[in-house]
Write a protein that holds these residues in place. Structure first.
Motif, PDB file in Angstrom:
ATOM      1  N   ARG A  51       0.826  -1.201   0.000  1.00 30.89           N
ATOM      2  CA  ARG A  51       0.000   0.000   0.000  1.00 30.89           C
ATOM      3  C   ARG A  51       0.865   1.257   0.000  1.00 30.89           C
ATOM      4  N   PRO A  52       1.629   1.502  -1.068  1.00 25.08           N
ATOM      5  CA  PRO A  52       2.498   2.668  -1.073  1.00 25.08           C
ATOM      6  C   PRO A  52       1.749   3.985  -1.216  1.00 25.08           C
ATOM      7  N   ASN A  53       0.563   3.969  -1.831  1.00 25.71           N
ATOM      8  CA  ASN A  53      -0.177   5.200  -2.091  1.00 25.71           C
ATOM      9  C   ASN A  53      -1.615   5.039  -1.606  1.00 25.71           C
ATOM     10  N   TYR A  54      -1.772   4.906  -0.296  1.00 20.39           N
ATOM     11  CA  TYR A  54      -3.084   4.600   0.248  1.00 20.39           C
ATOM     12  C   TYR A  54      -4.112   5.680  -0.079  1.00 20.39           C
ATOM     13  N   GLU A  55      -3.680   6.937  -0.177  1.00 18.32           N
ATOM     14  CA  GLU A  55      -4.630   8.022  -0.450  1.00 18.32           C
ATOM     15  C   GLU A  55      -5.241   7.921  -1.844  1.00 18.32           C
ATOM     16  N   GLN A  62     -14.863   0.993   4.887  1.00 20.68           N
ATOM     17  CA  GLN A  62     -13.565   0.412   4.554  1.00 20.68           C
ATOM     18  C   GLN A  62     -12.855   1.233   3.477  1.00 20.68           C
ATOM     19  N   TYR A  63     -13.613   1.744   2.522  1.00 20.05           N
ATOM     20  CA  TYR A  63     -13.049   2.596   1.475  1.00 20.05           C
ATOM     21  C   TYR A  63     -12.478   3.867   2.097  1.00 20.05           C
ATOM     22  N   MET A  64     -13.239   4.515   2.972  1.00 20.48           N
ATOM     23  CA  MET A  64     -12.752   5.726   3.625  1.00 20.48           C
ATOM     24  C   MET A  64     -11.503   5.433   4.441  1.00 20.48           C
ATOM     25  N   SER A  65     -11.499   4.319   5.139  1.00 21.84           N
ATOM     26  CA  SER A  65     -10.329   3.974   5.939  1.00 21.84           C
ATOM     27  C   SER A  65      -9.085   3.880   5.081  1.00 21.84           C
ATOM     28  N   HIS A  75      -9.569  16.437   3.823  1.00 24.55           N
ATOM     29  CA  HIS A  75     -10.277  17.419   2.989  1.00 24.55           C
ATOM     30  C   HIS A  75      -9.536  17.643   1.681  1.00 24.55           C
ATOM     31  N   ASP A  76      -8.220  17.800   1.748  1.00 24.42           N
ATOM     32  CA  ASP A  76      -7.428  18.051   0.543  1.00 24.42           C
ATOM     33  C   ASP A  76      -7.463  16.856  -0.416  1.00 24.42           C
ATOM     34  N   ASN A  77      -7.595  15.663   0.132  1.00 20.53           N
ATOM     35  CA  ASN A  77      -7.645  14.453  -0.698  1.00 20.53           C
ATOM     36  C   ASN A  77      -9.046  14.188  -1.238  1.00 20.53           C
ATOM     37  N   ASP A  78      -9.983  15.063  -0.910  1.00 19.63           N
ATOM     38  CA  ASP A  78     -11.365  14.955  -1.395  1.00 19.63           C
ATOM     39  C   ASP A  78     -11.957  13.579  -1.103  1.00 19.63           C
ATOM     40  N   LYS A  88     -14.772  11.417  -3.349  1.00 24.84           N
ATOM     41  CA  LYS A  88     -14.484  10.087  -3.874  1.00 24.84           C
ATOM     42  C   LYS A  88     -15.518   9.064  -3.421  1.00 24.84           C
ATOM     43  N   VAL A  89     -15.893   9.112  -2.141  1.00 25.57           N
ATOM     44  CA  VAL A  89     -16.856   8.116  -1.662  1.00 25.57           C
ATOM     45  C   VAL A  89     -18.254   8.390  -2.217  1.00 25.57           C
ATOM     46  N   LEU A  90     -18.623   9.664  -2.367  1.00 24.69           N
ATOM     47  CA  LEU A  90     -19.925   9.969  -2.955  1.00 24.69           C
ATOM     48  C   LEU A  90     -19.994   9.511  -4.411  1.00 24.69           C
ATOM     49  N   GLU A  91     -18.921   9.713  -5.136  1.00 29.20           N
ATOM     50  CA  GLU A  91     -18.866   9.248  -6.524  1.00 29.20           C
ATOM     51  C   GLU A  91     -19.023   7.736  -6.592  1.00 29.20           C
TER      52      GLU A  91
END
Length: 511
Positions: free
Chosen positions: A35-39, A168-171, A434-437, A441-444
């Protein structure tokens, strides 16, 4: 020579991007290679849902319709005659999987399947645990890593069928620490359509899941890893697998309100294998002392540290609370878990499925780490907690899970909330969320899944006919959730609630 120079330059470039298997930063329980780029995590969504077919040795479906968890039957027994249903048991099965593109992913693979869960085991549609004979990858989850144990979550009470998936997605967008990967699937059992499930990982100690030191068979030393669950049902476990944590009191929330001693959940389950009661007694004492250390640092400005073998507290020369507790708590994991808890407003936060671990092995960092978030069917507006989405939740003394008595809290989420350093770190982390929106992303994803898999959700409803039947769930559903009559309506309410919740936290944490 030129070839060697080229290889050297490429290696340096990859190191700068963090793409190699080595890292100068050691993070507890985090496989940075995976998981190098979890965001930038992207959910597993295809044009169609994959199909999992389960064929049992008995060729009947009693093993997924009849069982009720033994601890729940004991609770029911206190109300009246206990149900005669069997406790969950493994059935020998063969499993075949068709991927979303129609290709055969798995064919007649040997496994065992049983009902899993606590209160959810009383529902008509039950969650399942799948245990393969040999390690298997499952539809690309966790970067294709292979494990024996997997879970199929029924999502029966959550009519949007998206709360566990979204949490889980948000986490994964918020935190680099371990959380389950997951994917929506459709399930057939013995050629009978069984509905839409969430395929997820089992919360277990494993190199590529919760990566803490496993004891060798028969090893009785205490220098191992411990996976713990704060769990009201722990009292029904074997004595060698549970303990009661004697919290030092009183506990106050961010507004100065005091928790009720009688409402605090003090029982813990040891979720990984241990070999000896000495290991059990060690982790029980360690957790009690750890709480005392955190409590004294936060409440009384007294600083302690552990002795060499972690059996006693001795005075520390720490200059402040943060320096004291950061030597024994993985602070980043604490902040991440706290923020997810505030977003989700989970009724079970004070009740069950709250995980933490600590690793005393040679490679462990000997810090309590909060990770492996789980069980969100009562969260995110589905139950009547934080219904308007405003204010703090995890930081406040609240109602018990049945909303009958007020005065409970999750002590680990509340012990530091009045500390300036804690609030500063929370605001900094929230800015990155907030900066990572994360909300966008989850609403989409909610909109895509609801639209793309509308027919699948329709088949699930035709099978179970549970949406709109609020009477089945007693007081489990909020007024807004209970008013929904379709998955699409439940999904729309869920998305609306999430927007209110993020807006409410923005008002508190965005400077």
């Amino acid at each position: 020579m030129k070839k060697l120079l080229f290889v050297f330059v490429c290696s340096c470039f990859l190191l700068s991007l963090g793409w190699t298997k080595t890292s100068t930063k050691k993070v507890q329980n985090l496989n940075e290679v995976n998981r190098p780029n979890y965001e930038n995590y992207v959910p597993h969504n295809g044009e169609n849902l994959p199909v999992i077919e389960i064929y049992s040795e008995s060729q009947n479906n009693k093993f997924v319709t009849k069982p009720i968890a033994s601890n729940i039957k004991k609770i029911m027994q206190s109300w009246g005659p206990a149900p005669s249903n069997p406790s969950p048991y493994y059935e020998n099965c063969k499993i075949s999987i068709t991927d979303d593109d129609g290709s055969i992913f798995m064919k007649n693979t040997q496994a065992q399947v049983k009902v899993r869960g606590n209160w959810t085991s009383t529902y008509d549609k039950k969650s399942l645990r799948v245990k393969f004979q040999k390690k298997q990858g499952m539809l690309g989850l966790h970067n294709g890593e292979e494990f024996k144990n997997w879970v199929l979550i029924a999502m029966y009470k959550d009519w949007s069928m998206l709360r566990d998936y979204t949490a889980q997605y948000m986490s994964k967008l918020i935190s680099p620490y371990y959380s389950s990967d997951s994917r929506l699937v459709e399930v057939y059992i013995n050629d009978v359509y069984w509905g839409v499930y969430l395929l997820a990982e089992l919360q277990e100690v494993s190199k590529n899941r919760i990566n803490i030191t496993k004891p060798r068979k028969g090893y009785k030393g205490t220098d191992i890893g411990y996976l713990l669950e704060s769990d009201t049902y722990a009292k029904y476990e074997e004595k060698s697998k549970n303990f009661v944590l004697d919290y030092k009191l009183p506990i106050y929330d961010i507004d100065g309100n005091k928790a009720s001693k009688g409402l605090l959940i003090k029982t813990f389950t040891i979720k990984n294998d241990i070999n000896d009661m000495e290991q059990h007694d060690f982790i029980k004492k360690y957790m009690t002392l750890l709480w005392e250390l955190c409590y004294e640092a936060s409440y009384n400005n007294k600083f302690y540290k552990f002795n060499k073998d972690y059996t006693e507290l001795v005075p520390s020369d720490a200059k402040d609370c943060f320096e004291c507790v950061s030597s024994v708590i993985d602070i980043d994991s604490l902040i991440d878990t706290y923020i997810l808890s505030e977003i989700c407003c989970d009724a079970d936060l004070y009740w069950t499925s709250f995980y933490m671990d600590v690793d005393f092995g040679k490679k462990g960092n000997k810090k309590l780490t909060f990770e492996a978030p789980w069980d969100f069917d009562s969260a995110l507006g589905n139950k009547d907690f934080c219904s308007d989405g405003k204010g703090l939740y995890a930081a406040k003394i609240g109602w018990d899970t049945d909303k009958k008595h007020k005065g409970t809290c999750n002590p680990w989420m509340i012990v530091f909330v009045r500390c300036d350093w804690f609030q500063k770190l929370v605001r900094e982390k929230w800015k990155s969320v907030h900066d990572n929106d994360v909300l966008g992303k989850v609403l989409e994803n909610i909109d895509f899944v609801t639209t793309q898999y509308r027919a699948c959700f329709g088949r699930n409803q035709n099978k179970w006919k549970n949406i709109g039947e609020a009477w089945r769930f007693g007081t489990e559903l909020s007024k807004e959730s209970a008013a929904c009559t379709t998955q699409a309506q439940a999904s729309a309410f869920f998305a609306e609630w999430l927007q209110r919740r993020f807006s409410g936290l923005d008002e508190l944490w965005l400077e």
